[in-house]
Design an enzyme around this catalytic site. Sequence first.
Site, mmCIF file in Angstrom:
data_model
loop_
_atom_site.group_PDB
_atom_site.id
_atom_site.type_symbol
_atom_site.label_atom_id
_atom_site.label_comp_id
_atom_site.label_asym_id
_atom_site.label_seq_id
_atom_site.Cartn_x
_atom_site.Cartn_y
_atom_site.Cartn_z
ATOM 1 N N LYS A 17 -6.079 -3.525 1.083
ATOM 2 C CA LYS A 17 -7.079 -2.712 1.784
ATOM 3 C C LYS A 17 -6.865 -1.213 1.520
ATOM 4 O O LYS A 17 -7.839 -0.464 1.376
ATOM 5 C CB LYS A 17 -6.989 -3.005 3.292
ATOM 6 C CG LYS A 17 -8.038 -2.312 4.113
ATOM 7 C CD LYS A 17 -7.899 -2.658 5.585
ATOM 8 C CE LYS A 17 -6.546 -2.209 6.091
ATOM 9 N NZ LYS A 17 -6.513 -1.963 7.531
ATOM 10 N N ARG A 91 -11.083 -2.574 16.694
ATOM 11 C CA ARG A 91 -10.006 -3.567 16.728
ATOM 12 C C ARG A 91 -10.298 -4.622 17.800
ATOM 13 O O ARG A 91 -9.620 -5.633 17.877
ATOM 14 C CB ARG A 91 -8.719 -2.893 17.184
ATOM 15 C CG ARG A 91 -7.661 -2.385 16.301
ATOM 16 C CD ARG A 91 -6.757 -3.155 15.509
ATOM 17 N NE ARG A 91 -5.408 -2.667 15.372
ATOM 18 C CZ ARG A 91 -4.969 -1.696 14.584
ATOM 19 N NH1 ARG A 91 -5.803 -0.975 13.895
ATOM 20 N NH2 ARG A 91 -3.698 -1.425 14.488
ATOM 21 N N ARG A 125 9.518 -7.791 -2.221
ATOM 22 C CA ARG A 125 9.749 -6.358 -2.001
ATOM 23 C C ARG A 125 11.199 -6.114 -1.566
ATOM 24 O O ARG A 125 11.659 -6.710 -0.597
ATOM 25 C CB ARG A 125 8.791 -5.895 -0.907
ATOM 26 C CG ARG A 125 8.639 -4.415 -0.802
ATOM 27 C CD ARG A 125 7.309 -4.066 -0.238
ATOM 28 N NE ARG A 125 7.228 -4.357 1.191
ATOM 29 C CZ ARG A 125 6.151 -4.096 1.919
ATOM 30 N NH1 ARG A 125 5.093 -3.572 1.367
ATOM 31 N NH2 ARG A 125 6.147 -4.389 3.196
ATOM 32 N N ARG A 158 13.877 -6.082 3.959
ATOM 33 C CA ARG A 158 13.632 -5.905 5.400
ATOM 34 C C ARG A 158 13.390 -7.259 6.043
ATOM 35 O O ARG A 158 12.702 -8.098 5.465
ATOM 36 C CB ARG A 158 12.398 -5.022 5.609
ATOM 37 C CG ARG A 158 12.691 -3.554 5.476
ATOM 38 C CD ARG A 158 11.449 -2.706 5.566
ATOM 39 N NE ARG A 158 10.358 -3.331 6.324
ATOM 40 C CZ ARG A 158 9.176 -2.765 6.498
ATOM 41 N NH1 ARG A 158 8.936 -1.585 5.972
ATOM 42 N NH2 ARG A 158 8.234 -3.363 7.171
ATOM 43 N N ARG A 169 3.141 -12.468 11.058
ATOM 44 C CA ARG A 169 2.355 -11.229 11.202
ATOM 45 C C ARG A 169 0.891 -11.490 10.809
ATOM 46 O O ARG A 169 -0.034 -11.029 11.446
ATOM 47 C CB ARG A 169 2.980 -10.190 10.269
ATOM 48 C CG ARG A 169 2.718 -8.767 10.627
ATOM 49 C CD ARG A 169 3.847 -7.873 10.159
ATOM 50 N NE ARG A 169 3.829 -7.624 8.722
ATOM 51 C CZ ARG A 169 4.907 -7.604 7.947
ATOM 52 N NH1 ARG A 169 6.091 -7.847 8.456
ATOM 53 N NH2 ARG A 169 4.817 -7.337 6.658
HETATM 54 P P1 AMP Z 1 -2.152 1.085 12.678
HETATM 55 O O1 AMP Z 1 -1.532 2.183 11.865
HETATM 56 O O2 AMP Z 1 -3.580 0.830 12.347
HETATM 57 O O3 AMP Z 1 -1.333 -0.180 12.672
HETATM 58 O O4 AMP Z 1 -2.148 1.582 14.191
HETATM 59 C C1 AMP Z 1 -0.949 1.880 14.868
HETATM 60 C C2 AMP Z 1 -1.118 1.611 16.345
HETATM 61 O O5 AMP Z 1 -2.160 2.429 16.892
HETATM 62 C C3 AMP Z 1 -1.515 0.193 16.700
HETATM 63 O O6 AMP Z 1 -0.413 -0.664 16.788
HETATM 64 C C4 AMP Z 1 -2.183 0.384 18.051
HETATM 65 O O7 AMP Z 1 -1.234 0.528 19.082
HETATM 66 C C5 AMP Z 1 -2.891 1.725 17.880
HETATM 67 N N1 AMP Z 1 -4.281 1.549 17.415
HETATM 68 C C6 AMP Z 1 -4.790 1.805 16.178
HETATM 69 N N2 AMP Z 1 -6.104 1.545 16.123
HETATM 70 C C7 AMP Z 1 -6.445 1.087 17.357
HETATM 71 C C8 AMP Z 1 -7.669 0.619 17.933
HETATM 72 N N3 AMP Z 1 -8.816 0.575 17.235
HETATM 73 N N4 AMP Z 1 -7.653 0.241 19.238
HETATM 74 C C9 AMP Z 1 -6.524 0.281 19.961
HETATM 75 N N5 AMP Z 1 -5.341 0.689 19.475
HETATM 76 C C10 AMP Z 1 -5.290 1.101 18.177
#
Ligand code: AMP
Length: 222
Positions: A17, A91, A125, A158, A169
């Site tokens: 992505k 999300r 990795r 890791r 995951r």
């Molecule tokens: P990411 O880098 O996309 O994994 O985002 C890191 C963290 O930010 C996630 O684990 C969530 O806690 C929060 N986060 C990111 N996007 C959202 C979203 N659309 N709604 C709620 N929490 C978000």
Amino acid sequence: MGSIFRAVIIGAPGSGKGTVSSRIKSIFGLKHLSSGDLLRSQIMKGSEVGQEAKKYIDEGHLVPNHVMIELILKELEEIGPPGYLLDGFPRTQYQAEILNDEHLIDAALCLHVPFDEIVSRIKDRWLHLPSGRIYNLSFNPPKVPGRDDVTGEELVQRDDDKPESVLKRLEVYAANTRPVVDFYRQKGTLIEFHGRETNKIWPHVEKFLESVIPPQSQKNES
Ligand code: AMP
């Protein structure tokens, strides 16, 4: 003022992505807006939203919908033609509904890469911990197996890159993403791309975007 194309990209961690998003950004000029990056920059700034969000992120929870929605809507207001590519937002189904009510999404681009492919990419990795240098046994192997090229020190894997952790995951990801994917499917705006390799998926993404973004808006530079 040209027209604006508003998209979201959906894909599992390790699905390519990031690569697809950066190609879309450089070839079509869409602004790539990642909710995670946006939150991290608010946290760095020490803003009120950032402080609120940090509490949830540190605990491994989603940031509450109302905080996220306010932050994103404010950002989207600022973006002009040719448009944007949201990443990490929506999300939840609620977030998707709000964007829909505000007519802020034209298409949801969904990348489907088989989980066994992602597991096998990530399981290769290896990491040199002191420097952060990353190797991949299939396409970027160290010169000496198990050793860092620069220092000769030992490489490690890791724990969360081990196959069972990666699969777990991915399953969590699929369960969390399903409501959002179903939402766009029902709305008829879900565009799905299937493949094992980013370079095979990409031409289809490119062709689709060429059909919806007017050529005068496309920029052919990075
Ligand atoms: P990411 O880098 O996309 O994994 O985002 C890191 C963290 O930010 C996630 O684990 C969530 O806690 C929060 N986060 C990111 N996007 C959202 C979203 N659309 N709604 C709620 N929490 C978000």
